[in-house]
Write a protein that holds these residues in place. Sequence first.
Motif, PDB file in Angstrom:
ATOM      1  N   ALA A  90       0.752  -1.083   0.126  1.00  0.00           N
ATOM      2  CA  ALA A  90       0.166   0.058   0.202  1.00  0.00           C
ATOM      3  C   ALA A  90       0.762   1.227   0.078  1.00  0.00           C
ATOM      4  O   ALA A  90       0.647   2.152  -0.638  1.00  0.00           O
ATOM      5  CB  ALA A  90      -0.823   0.095   1.081  1.00  0.00           C
ATOM      6  N   LEU A 103       1.200   4.786  -1.817  1.00  0.00           N
ATOM      7  CA  LEU A 103       0.595   5.958  -1.267  1.00  0.00           C
ATOM      8  C   LEU A 103       1.581   6.918  -1.327  1.00  0.00           C
ATOM      9  O   LEU A 103       1.452   8.079  -1.047  1.00  0.00           O
ATOM     10  CB  LEU A 103      -0.044   5.877  -0.101  1.00  0.00           C
ATOM     11  CG  LEU A 103      -1.597   5.101   0.046  1.00  0.00           C
ATOM     12  CD1 LEU A 103      -1.833   4.974   1.451  1.00  0.00           C
ATOM     13  CD2 LEU A 103      -2.489   6.167  -0.408  1.00  0.00           C
ATOM     14  N   THR A 262      -5.672  11.602   0.051  1.00  0.00           N
ATOM     15  CA  THR A 262      -6.858  10.953   0.053  1.00  0.00           C
ATOM     16  C   THR A 262      -7.404  10.521  -1.406  1.00  0.00           C
ATOM     17  O   THR A 262      -8.111   9.662  -1.608  1.00  0.00           O
ATOM     18  CB  THR A 262      -8.020  11.851   0.556  1.00  0.00           C
ATOM     19  OG1 THR A 262      -7.656  13.187   0.128  1.00  0.00           O
ATOM     20  CG2 THR A 262      -8.066  12.158   2.119  1.00  0.00           C
ATOM     21  N   LEU A 265      -5.434   7.388  -2.448  1.00  0.00           N
ATOM     22  CA  LEU A 265      -6.212   6.316  -1.818  1.00  0.00           C
ATOM     23  C   LEU A 265      -7.314   5.815  -2.699  1.00  0.00           C
ATOM     24  O   LEU A 265      -7.586   4.687  -2.899  1.00  0.00           O
ATOM     25  CB  LEU A 265      -6.708   6.617  -0.379  1.00  0.00           C
ATOM     26  CG  LEU A 265      -7.368   5.556   0.251  1.00  0.00           C
ATOM     27  CD1 LEU A 265      -6.646   4.276   0.535  1.00  0.00           C
ATOM     28  CD2 LEU A 265      -8.070   6.146   1.690  1.00  0.00           C
ATOM     29  N   ASN A 281      -6.025  -2.495   0.376  1.00  0.00           N
ATOM     30  CA  ASN A 281      -6.914  -1.627   0.393  1.00  0.00           C
ATOM     31  C   ASN A 281      -7.115  -0.830   1.848  1.00  0.00           C
ATOM     32  O   ASN A 281      -7.298   0.146   2.266  1.00  0.00           O
ATOM     33  CB  ASN A 281      -8.221  -1.755  -0.221  1.00  0.00           C
ATOM     34  CG  ASN A 281      -8.250  -1.961  -1.507  1.00  0.00           C
ATOM     35  OD1 ASN A 281      -7.183  -1.403  -2.199  1.00  0.00           O
ATOM     36  ND2 ASN A 281      -9.423  -2.227  -2.102  1.00  0.00           N
ATOM     37  N   ALA A 284      -3.906   0.936   3.204  1.00  0.00           N
ATOM     38  CA  ALA A 284      -3.892   2.039   2.681  1.00  0.00           C
ATOM     39  C   ALA A 284      -4.742   2.954   3.476  1.00  0.00           C
ATOM     40  O   ALA A 284      -4.427   4.204   3.486  1.00  0.00           O
ATOM     41  CB  ALA A 284      -4.114   1.879   1.049  1.00  0.00           C
ATOM     42  N   THR A 285      -6.006   2.714   3.777  1.00  0.00           N
ATOM     43  CA  THR A 285      -6.924   3.460   4.388  1.00  0.00           C
ATOM     44  C   THR A 285      -6.442   3.761   5.559  1.00  0.00           C
ATOM     45  O   THR A 285      -6.699   5.069   6.175  1.00  0.00           O
ATOM     46  CB  THR A 285      -8.461   2.789   4.310  1.00  0.00           C
ATOM     47  OG1 THR A 285      -8.769   2.261   2.972  1.00  0.00           O
ATOM     48  CG2 THR A 285      -9.335   3.710   5.003  1.00  0.00           C
ATOM     49  N   THR A 288      -3.950   6.345   5.671  1.00  0.00           N
ATOM     50  CA  THR A 288      -4.186   7.621   5.187  1.00  0.00           C
ATOM     51  C   THR A 288      -4.666   8.495   6.613  1.00  0.00           C
ATOM     52  O   THR A 288      -4.600   9.441   6.798  1.00  0.00           O
ATOM     53  CB  THR A 288      -5.273   7.634   3.961  1.00  0.00           C
ATOM     54  OG1 THR A 288      -4.760   6.879   3.009  1.00  0.00           O
ATOM     55  CG2 THR A 288      -5.614   8.855   3.694  1.00  0.00           C
TER      56      THR A 288
END
Lengths: 314, 358
Positions: A90, A103, A262, A265, A281, A284-285, A288
Amino acid sequence: MTADTYAATGAQPAMAGTKADAATGPSGPRPKRISPGRIGIYCFLIIVAAFFCVPLYVMLVTSFKAMPEVREAHLFNLPREWTIDPWIKAWNSACTGRDCTGLAPGFLNSVKIAVPSVFISIIVASLNGYALTFWRYKGAEVLFNLLVFGAFVPYQVLVYPIIIGLREMHLFATLPGIIIVHTVFGMPILTLLFRNYYSSIPLEIFKAARIDGAGFWQTYFRVMLPLSVPITTVAVILQVTGIWNDFLFGLVFAGKDNIPMTLQLNNIVKTTFGTVEYDVNMAATILTALVPLAIYFISGKWFVRGIAAGAVKG
Amino acid sequence: MQTSVSVRDLSLNFGSVKVLENLSLDVGQGEFLVLLGPSGCGKSTLLNCLAGLLDISAGQIFISGKNVTWEEPKDRGIGMVFQSYALYPQMTVERNLSFGLRVARMPAAEIAQRVQRASDILQIGPLLDRKPGQLSGGQRQRVAIGRALVRDVDVFLFDEPLSNLDAKLRAELRVEIKRLHQRLKNTMIYVTHDQIEAMTLADRIAIMRDGIIQQMDDPHTIYNKPVNLFVAGFIGSPPMNFLKGKLEAGSVKIDGTSVSLKGYDFTKSMEGADIVVGVRPEHIAIGEDSRKMPVTMEGDIEIVEPMGSDTIAWTKIGAQPLTFRAAAEIHLVPGQKVAFGFDPARVSVFDAASGVRV
Ligand SMILES: Nc1ncnc2c1ncn2[C@@H]1O[C@H](COP(=O)(O)OP(=O)(O)O)[C@@H](O)[C@H]1O
Ligand SMILES: [Mg+2]
């Protein structure tokens, strides 16, 4: 009758009630009982906490699982084999369209956007609040009312005019452009915040500074700014969270080279090759969301300290 | 006496509200002037005008012979002490004292010397490293006075400096301010609504009401020869007795009782007019002592308030209440008949219509 008299004169307090009452009657701290109302409140709080915590839990455990394990769809199970590969992917190799950079660039962009925006907007807003509170210049009231009004204007209405404005200044889709946008949109609420805070500082402190010969800037930097730690902390939390989480302005104003985390993402989550990589995912979330969370935990403590120290009382 | 502060036809409005109008005032070099008046009469406003913290609407202000009407506060040669202390909370006492000097970029040695002197005078040496939050109210106000002191100015302005302190501290600091004035001998203008502070501190008192100075005199004159009913009623505790009546042939008729005013120094003839006779409770003698008074009467005691040091009692002349102050040793009980008397030379007589002393 006689007992009352004794009690009143304090000669024989033990006689105030009967002996039996004195021995068995209430004494000391009242025992704590849990009332039905209290139970209700706790139940409600637990449910609300669960409502927010369960998804977070699922995200966390999923992000530490490899894809085969995710596909088993045991949502609540802890990972059988812990792995941080999804996090690494990520961060630096997840794909958005054709680029597979993860990211990281988005994080860097967000920092480049947030740091100056937060810094500039807070300095300007605290100056605004200071001037509006202590230097009641002509038109100060009108300006203040306009600012308050500005706090209620929906952003979306202003997007198009601002695009045109920035384009005319050749700042559209540039880093300075997006910083200006964030600074301007933060202004009403931050100014309101600072003005109300400064209004709580005794006017006499300002008068004392004037008699001591401090002018506009010296009073600001040497007297008022040091008193502003608690409210500045609040403003930092507000701005970092708001700017970091922003999607709309980043999408419209930042331009291709500056897309914030954002957006990055969003692009990662939307880009799929065959299977949806839930583990990546999720990681990554969480990545963030980490910055606003960290800010909150670090400065929230300072915030409470600032209040507790009674920075303004004096 | 040389004038130190002088105000010429000063007016100040907040929007359409006129707080001060055509106010003039002269304060002598080294004088201690107290501005006394009820809350909201414009005392602080006047002081803020003198300090340059408010822009005046009209008039002129001179301090130490210089026209400072348009000068900044720092250039007026004044120091000011506020009711809420107004210390800078984040600075130590030492920094609070030296802030103004540092702003003025004074050499460090001179700053240290001035802070040293102020802290010696006010005995705040041990507090220099503390923050205001760690000081008691009395200590804070001492520091606030010190901040005015280090400026080495001709004129000190005090805005109710003792109002936030408890009674005991107030009395202590009052004496200290008086001592400070005797030592420094500079001009002090002191705002208060507390008549005890005014009487004890002032060389002269200016009594204000609704932005107008009613009377400006030494405390003795203010107390004994008030120029109008307002001043008479404002100064003194318990307040002066006001007896309404008609002046007839040198006597005043109060609800049917005729009381001679022989010996009172009328400034104008008021024959037949409605007047108010003001008698201070402490100028009324009772019992044996009353026989020596030119005017004597008898009345029933209604209420007795023992104060410890003395006793306040209520009686009546006709239907009008009269309080007097008696020595604590005299035993008074409600219902008792008492002889009392006073000397008309010591009373104040006012025109009932205008309230002005006659
Ligand atoms: N900033 C201001 N704006 C409008 N009116 C004011 C302001 N400051 C004081 N006033 C009014 O001026 C009058 C005098 O106030 P002030 O000088 O503070 O009284 P004092 O100090 O004698 O209690 C009051 O009626 C007050 O309401
Ligand atoms: Mg006042």
